[in-house]
Design a protein around this motif. Structure first.
Motif, PDB file in Angstrom:
ATOM      1  N   ARG A 224       2.730   7.994  -2.558  1.00  0.00           N
ATOM      2  CA  ARG A 224       1.869   7.778  -1.218  1.00  0.00           C
ATOM      3  C   ARG A 224       0.654   7.786  -1.869  1.00  0.00           C
ATOM      4  N   LEU A 225      -0.271   6.430  -1.679  1.00  0.00           N
ATOM      5  CA  LEU A 225      -1.548   6.141  -2.129  1.00  0.00           C
ATOM      6  C   LEU A 225      -2.691   6.559  -1.567  1.00  0.00           C
ATOM      7  N   CYS A 226      -2.803   6.465  -0.222  1.00  0.00           N
ATOM      8  CA  CYS A 226      -3.806   6.741   0.688  1.00  0.00           C
ATOM      9  C   CYS A 226      -3.326   7.879   1.555  1.00  0.00           C
ATOM     10  N   ASN A 227      -3.699   9.086   1.450  1.00  0.00           N
ATOM     11  CA  ASN A 227      -3.123  10.144   2.316  1.00  0.00           C
ATOM     12  C   ASN A 227      -3.904  10.651   3.545  1.00  0.00           C
ATOM     13  N   GLU A 228      -5.018  10.133   3.660  1.00  0.00           N
ATOM     14  CA  GLU A 228      -5.681  10.463   4.803  1.00  0.00           C
ATOM     15  C   GLU A 228      -5.702   9.152   5.897  1.00  0.00           C
ATOM     16  N   ASP A 229      -5.961   9.747   7.021  1.00  0.00           N
ATOM     17  CA  ASP A 229      -5.810   8.735   8.162  1.00  0.00           C
ATOM     18  C   ASP A 229      -6.954   7.563   8.017  1.00  0.00           C
ATOM     19  N   LYS A 230      -8.198   7.973   7.353  1.00  0.00           N
ATOM     20  CA  LYS A 230      -9.140   6.687   7.177  1.00  0.00           C
ATOM     21  C   LYS A 230      -9.923   7.184   6.018  1.00  0.00           C
ATOM     22  N   GLY A 231     -10.697   6.059   5.301  1.00  0.00           N
ATOM     23  CA  GLY A 231     -11.508   6.493   4.342  1.00  0.00           C
ATOM     24  C   GLY A 231     -12.064   5.289   3.725  1.00  0.00           C
ATOM     25  N   THR A 232     -12.789   5.493   2.684  1.00  0.00           N
ATOM     26  CA  THR A 232     -13.415   4.467   1.802  1.00  0.00           C
ATOM     27  C   THR A 232     -13.216   4.479   0.527  1.00  0.00           C
ATOM     28  N   VAL A 233     -12.806   3.500  -0.113  1.00  0.00           N
ATOM     29  CA  VAL A 233     -12.364   3.474  -1.590  1.00  0.00           C
ATOM     30  C   VAL A 233     -13.207   2.215  -2.309  1.00  0.00           C
ATOM     31  N   GLY A 234     -13.371   2.538  -3.607  1.00  0.00           N
ATOM     32  CA  GLY A 234     -13.850   1.099  -4.461  1.00  0.00           C
ATOM     33  C   GLY A 234     -12.596   0.186  -4.875  1.00  0.00           C
ATOM     34  N   ASN A 235     -11.663   0.818  -5.459  1.00  0.00           N
ATOM     35  CA  ASN A 235     -10.058   0.591  -5.644  1.00  0.00           C
ATOM     36  C   ASN A 235      -9.092   1.413  -5.058  1.00  0.00           C
ATOM     37  N   ILE A 236      -7.929   1.048  -4.945  1.00  0.00           N
ATOM     38  CA  ILE A 236      -6.928   1.585  -4.531  1.00  0.00           C
ATOM     39  C   ILE A 236      -6.227   2.497  -5.625  1.00  0.00           C
ATOM     40  N   VAL A 237      -6.425   3.819  -5.986  1.00  0.00           N
ATOM     41  CA  VAL A 237      -6.033   4.536  -7.259  1.00  0.00           C
ATOM     42  C   VAL A 237      -4.948   5.461  -6.830  1.00  0.00           C
ATOM     43  N   CYS A 238      -3.700   5.369  -7.225  1.00  0.00           N
ATOM     44  CA  CYS A 238      -2.804   6.341  -7.007  1.00  0.00           C
ATOM     45  C   CYS A 238      -2.953   7.647  -7.420  1.00  0.00           C
ATOM     46  N   PRO A 239      -2.804   8.680  -6.526  1.00  0.00           N
ATOM     47  CA  PRO A 239      -3.262  10.143  -7.164  1.00  0.00           C
ATOM     48  C   PRO A 239      -2.361  10.700  -8.287  1.00  0.00           C
TER      49      PRO A 239
END
Length: 413
Positions: free
Chosen positions: A91-106
């Protein structure tokens, strides 16, 4: 797909003008079919553009067993992806919402840009082709700032019909230049169809929604004519005609548009509010002094917009309320409500959040109770489909008819 004979029989024997049989509300097998035939095949309202006002802003939505990532890209376009890394599926983004520069796999730091292209993947060798490992897209459309997604490989093509009909109604309210003043998520212990059926009628409103009916004309959502109410209904009709002429002169369409039987079903209508009403508040006055768009007067009625299968919305001169229904199980449903005001409105100066949200917080709580009563009742051996009122529950029938037809089309019934 293979469908049991019982489900097909339930679809085929559904009696028009009557509520659905109990398994439609309680069966996990039918719930799974709902997810496949309805929520994976149709345009589903899941978010609004003010959820993601700036590049890199994102929201995640759980829908029919999938996690969908909705993000604003660098060109200010709205993008949607499966929220799954193309490496090993984390899973890439694990919060309901947020802000990213790029989408980084954790997990292993595979990095995607906001358009979904894989930009960086360490230790993959010289022959590794990054271009073959972009994020998997999900179909997404924004209608006047309301965001819809479709999980199907080929989405219904008639979204364009809804857009053409609805943009003249929605765009003057300028939702894209609003901000979210409040969001409330509630869980109803009931089937998603009971949530939608409850929304599609106001038969229950006078007895159950004292806050909501302050600003709503009792004749606005169906009423059986009688000598006792003839004068009131005639006065309401005159008011509708007079106000419609005023709104049309302001390029604010009001006439009812109904296409609830379309694959992408929808309906809209602008109606006057009661007591010289301006907004859906406890005193029927505006909740925000800063009006939306280019509006210069407050008493512009209430524009309602319904979509099949999972949303309804109310647009007024000063604020907008959006509702999204997300099924969680056969007996559990998420109802997400958002209140929007002009992006330049100042809390505590132009609006008070408690006043802004009072009517629909109360109404949602009351509706949750009613839905849960219905869910429990459907579990009784004494339950059988009951008749709808032809005066006040016509939209309930149209919702159920749409649902049965879409289910039938999927299983060949």
């Amino acid at each position: 797909m293979t469908v049991s004979v019982d489900i097909r029989a339930l679809i085929e024997r559904r009696k028009q003008g009557y509520s659905l049989e109990a398994p439609f509300y309680r069966s996990e097998e039918i719930f799974a079919l709902d997810m496949e035939a309805i929520f994976r095949k149709h345009w589903i309202h899941v978010a609004i553009e003010p959820d993601i006002p700036e590049p890199g802003d994102y929201v995640t939505v759980e829908l029919a067993g999938e996690s969908v990532l909705i993000v604003r890209d660098d060109d200010m376009s709205v993008r949607a992806f499966h929220n799954v890394c193309r490496h090993r599926g984390a899973r890439l983004c694990n919060e309901d919402k947020g802000t990213v520069g790029n989408i980084v796999c954790p997990y292993h730091s595979w990095t995607y840009n906001l358009s979904g292209a894989l930009m960086f993947a360490e230790h993959m060798g010289e022959k590794f082709d990054r271009c073959k490992h972009s994020l998997k897209s999900v179909h997404v459309e924004s209608l006047g700032g309301l965001i819809f997604v479709c999980l199907a490989e080929e989405p219904p093509a008639d979204f364009a019909v809804m857009r053409a009909a609805m943009e003249p109604y929605l765009l003057p309210h300028d939702l894209v230049n609003c901000k979210i003043a409040a969001q409330v998520d509630i869980i109803e212990e009931g089937n998603w169809k009971l949530t939608m059926e409850n929304n599609r009628e106001c038969y229950h409103c006078v007895a159950n929604h004292p806050e909501l009916t302050i600003s709503l004309y009792e004749y606005g959502f169906g009423y059986q004519p009688s000598p006792a109410n003839a004068e009131g209904m005639a006065a309401f009709e005159r008011t509708c005609v007079e106000r419609a002429a005023q709104w049309e002169a302001m390029s604010l369409p009001s006439v009812e548009v109904e296409r609830l039987s379309d694959v992408t079903g929808f309906r809209t209508q602008r109606l006057p509010l009661d007591r010289e009403g301006e907004s859906q508040t406890l005193d029927a006055k505006v909740a925000s002094k800063k009006l939306l768009g280019e509006f210069r007067q407050a008493d512009l009625g209430g524009l309602s917009f319904w979509t099949q299968p999972n949303s309804w919305h109310h647009f007024m001169s000063d604020h907008i309320v959006t509702f999204s229904v997300i099924p969680l199980s056969a007996g559990k449903t998420l109802v997400r409500t958002k209140w929007l005001v002009h992006k330049d409105a100042v809390e505590g100066v132009d609006y008070d959040v408690e006043n802004l949200t009072a009517v629909w917080n109360a109404t949602n709580a009351q509706d949750r109770t009613l839905v849960e009563y219905s869910q429990r009742g459907a579990g009784s051996s004494a339950y059988e489909p009951g008749p709808y009122s032809p005066f006040t529950e016509g939209l309930v029938e149209k919702f159920c008819d749409w649902y049965i037809r879409r289910l039938g089309a999927h299983v060949g019934a």
